[in-house]
Design an enzyme around this catalytic site. Structure first.
Site, PDB file in Angstrom:
ATOM      1  N   ASP A 145     -21.241  -9.959 -47.810  1.00 49.34           N
ATOM      2  CA  ASP A 145     -20.029 -10.570 -48.360  1.00 49.34           C
ATOM      3  C   ASP A 145     -19.102 -11.042 -47.238  1.00 49.34           C
ATOM      4  O   ASP A 145     -18.047 -11.618 -47.499  1.00 49.34           O
ATOM      5  CB  ASP A 145     -19.309  -9.623 -49.333  1.00 49.34           C
ATOM      6  CG  ASP A 145     -18.891  -8.318 -48.693  1.00 49.34           C
ATOM      7  OD1 ASP A 145     -19.167  -8.114 -47.494  1.00 49.34           O
ATOM      8  OD2 ASP A 145     -18.271  -7.497 -49.396  1.00 49.34           O
ATOM      9  N   SER A 146     -19.526 -10.834 -45.985  1.00 47.70           N
ATOM     10  CA  SER A 146     -18.849 -11.492 -44.863  1.00 47.70           C
ATOM     11  C   SER A 146     -18.896 -13.002 -45.020  1.00 47.70           C
ATOM     12  O   SER A 146     -18.160 -13.722 -44.344  1.00 47.70           O
ATOM     13  CB  SER A 146     -19.493 -11.081 -43.535  1.00 47.70           C
ATOM     14  OG  SER A 146     -20.890 -11.277 -43.583  1.00 47.70           O
TER      15      SER A 146
ATOM     16  N   ASP B   1     -25.145  -8.115 -50.930  1.00 49.44           N
ATOM     17  CA  ASP B   1     -23.952  -7.270 -51.104  1.00 49.44           C
ATOM     18  C   ASP B   1     -23.410  -7.373 -52.521  1.00 49.44           C
ATOM     19  O   ASP B   1     -23.333  -8.475 -53.086  1.00 49.44           O
ATOM     20  CB  ASP B   1     -22.841  -7.736 -50.155  1.00 49.44           C
ATOM     21  CG  ASP B   1     -22.753  -6.895 -48.897  1.00 49.44           C
ATOM     22  OD1 ASP B   1     -23.250  -5.746 -48.903  1.00 49.44           O
ATOM     23  OD2 ASP B   1     -22.190  -7.393 -47.907  1.00 49.44           O
TER      24      ASP B   1
ATOM     25  N   LYS C   9     -26.587  -3.900 -51.517  1.00 44.41           N
ATOM     26  CA  LYS C   9     -25.805  -3.015 -50.646  1.00 44.41           C
ATOM     27  C   LYS C   9     -24.439  -2.822 -51.281  1.00 44.41           C
ATOM     28  O   LYS C   9     -23.878  -3.774 -51.839  1.00 44.41           O
ATOM     29  CB  LYS C   9     -25.663  -3.602 -49.237  1.00 44.41           C
ATOM     30  CG  LYS C   9     -24.770  -2.759 -48.314  1.00 44.41           C
ATOM     31  CD  LYS C   9     -24.922  -3.136 -46.852  1.00 44.41           C
ATOM     32  CE  LYS C   9     -24.128  -4.318 -46.414  1.00 44.41           C
ATOM     33  NZ  LYS C   9     -22.657  -4.203 -46.599  1.00 44.41           N
TER      34      LYS C   9
ATOM     35  N   GLU D  68     -20.543  -0.572 -50.672  1.00 39.07           N
ATOM     36  CA  GLU D  68     -19.707   0.186 -49.730  1.00 39.07           C
ATOM     37  C   GLU D  68     -19.188   1.459 -50.380  1.00 39.07           C
ATOM     38  O   GLU D  68     -18.935   1.495 -51.588  1.00 39.07           O
ATOM     39  CB  GLU D  68     -18.525  -0.680 -49.265  1.00 39.07           C
ATOM     40  CG  GLU D  68     -18.968  -1.876 -48.435  1.00 39.07           C
ATOM     41  CD  GLU D  68     -17.810  -2.665 -47.858  1.00 39.07           C
ATOM     42  OE1 GLU D  68     -16.652  -2.197 -47.918  1.00 39.07           O
ATOM     43  OE2 GLU D  68     -18.076  -3.771 -47.343  1.00 39.07           O
TER      44      GLU D  68
ATOM     45  N   GLU E  67     -20.861   1.200 -39.916  1.00 39.85           N
ATOM     46  CA  GLU E  67     -20.089   0.152 -39.228  1.00 39.85           C
ATOM     47  C   GLU E  67     -18.879   0.733 -38.494  1.00 39.85           C
ATOM     48  O   GLU E  67     -18.152   1.584 -39.036  1.00 39.85           O
ATOM     49  CB  GLU E  67     -19.609  -0.894 -40.247  1.00 39.85           C
ATOM     50  CG  GLU E  67     -18.743  -1.976 -39.608  1.00 39.85           C
ATOM     51  CD  GLU E  67     -18.526  -3.206 -40.462  1.00 39.85           C
ATOM     52  OE1 GLU E  67     -19.051  -3.277 -41.593  1.00 39.85           O
ATOM     53  OE2 GLU E  67     -17.825  -4.113 -39.971  1.00 39.85           O
TER      54      GLU E  67
HETATM   55  O1  KIV Z   1     -20.953  -8.352 -45.120  1.00 37.13           O
HETATM   56  C1  KIV Z   1     -21.611  -8.146 -44.090  1.00 37.13           C
HETATM   57  O2  KIV Z   1     -22.015  -9.069 -43.374  1.00 37.13           O
HETATM   58  C2  KIV Z   1     -21.897  -6.765 -43.730  1.00 37.13           C
HETATM   59  C3  KIV Z   1     -22.426  -6.514 -42.365  1.00 37.13           C
HETATM   60  C4  KIV Z   1     -21.340  -6.663 -41.374  1.00 37.13           C
HETATM   61  C5  KIV Z   1     -23.120  -5.216 -42.270  1.00 37.13           C
HETATM   62  O3  KIV Z   1     -21.678  -5.880 -44.502  1.00 37.13           O
END
Ligand code: KIV
Length: 289
Positions: free
Chosen positions: A67-68, A106, A136, A138, A205
């Site tokens: 989600d970056s 994510d 993924k 968090e 992280e």
């Molecule tokens: O969103 C993302 O790119 C991430 C990585 C930094 C692990 O969660």
């Protein structure tokens, strides 16, 4: 590596498929750590587009549709505003562009924290829409029951502890975590809880160095570090940071190239040629026979 045009029987798409190429699986990634030892470190990078996925695929074990992408692709101030549609569209593109790596998507902020049922609906939707193999999410101990709920229902989950960017409004900044003993102990406990809940891997992280190694030793599943420790079972970076697309990146990012300079130089040369009427030249125009 030679490239041939093939029909990919898994997707029914004709594509240049590097040969031989078979997609890795979630159990194969999990099995890379045996009795606390990962003989071959796990390689993960973020990918957001089909072309990026094509370029990264054969070099990576995992491609993360992170989600970056909120900041990297959409210029958002954080990952908080990222939507399901963004994750679904970019996730599907990355699956289309890859054949080898396990693709992980994510879960966006606000789409899974409410209940295990909400998380299941979100994760199932994203897996169906994208063709990705895993999600993924968090959060540590508080999310462990949700992780167990998903895994028991056929959804592989990668955890994410330490610095958790979706919680930026609680954390107040992106600085390293685990500097106090209490915070370090909490992060170890978070990782243990996710491991016991059945996460197949955990992203760790932005933590201080000794903690990276400690968390890696504390859990049975692979720990994939970002700004954590070389002792982790694998590493992940945001690809755009790693290739030098941005001026300012976190201290832990190593720039392996300077793609921003390549793009800026190409644009400068193109602009000069257009302005001097040197482009298009005879090679780029259709000449009468
Ligand atoms: O969103 C993302 O790119 C991430 C990585 C930094 C692990 O969660």
């Amino acid at each position: 590596m030679s490239t041939t045009f093939n029909l990919d029987t898994a997707t029914s798409r004709a594509n240049p498929t590097p040969q031989p190429m078979r997609r890795l699986t979630v159990p194969a990634i999990r099995a890379r750590k045996q009795d606390g030892v990962t003989a071959e470190p796990i390689v993960m990078l973020t990918a957001y587009t089909a072309r990026q996925a094509q370029l990264l695929d054969s070099h990576c074990d995992l491609l993360l549709v992170g989600d970056s992408l909120g900041q990297v692709i959409y210029g958002l101030p954080s990952s908080v505003p990222v939507t399901m549609d963004m994750m679904a569209n970019h996730g599907a593109a990355v699956v289309r562009g890859s054949y080898h790596a396990v693709v992980v998507v994510d879960l966006p902020f606000g789409t899974y924290e409410g209940s295990a049922e909400q998380a299941f609906a979100t994760a199932a939707h994203l897996l169906k829409e994208t063709g990705a193999a895993a999600v993924k999410l968090e959060g540590g101990e508080a999310m462990a029951p949700t992780v167990a709920f998903l895994v028991q229902r056929g959804i592989p989950v990668m955890g994410h502890v330490g610095l958790t960017p979706q919680a930026i409004n609680v954390l107040g900044g992106y600085g390293p975590r685990g500097r106090s003993e209490a915070e370090a102990a909490k992060i170890v406990g978070d990782a243990r809880a996710l491991d016991q809940a059945g996460a197949f891997a955990i992203v760790l992280e932005g933590v201080v160095e000794p903690l990276g190694a400690e968390v890696t030793r504390a859990v049975s599943c692979p720990v994939i570090g970002i700004g954590a420790s070389a002792q982790c079972d694998g590493q992940v970076l945001v690809t755009d940071d790693m290739v030098g697309m941005f001026e300012r990146v976190p201290r832990f990012v190593k720039r392996f190239d300077n793609v921003a300079a390549i793009i800026a130089n190409a644009a400068e040369t193109y602009a000069a040629e257009v302005r001097s009427r040197a482009f298009p030249g005879p090679e780029q125009t259709y000449q009468p026979k």
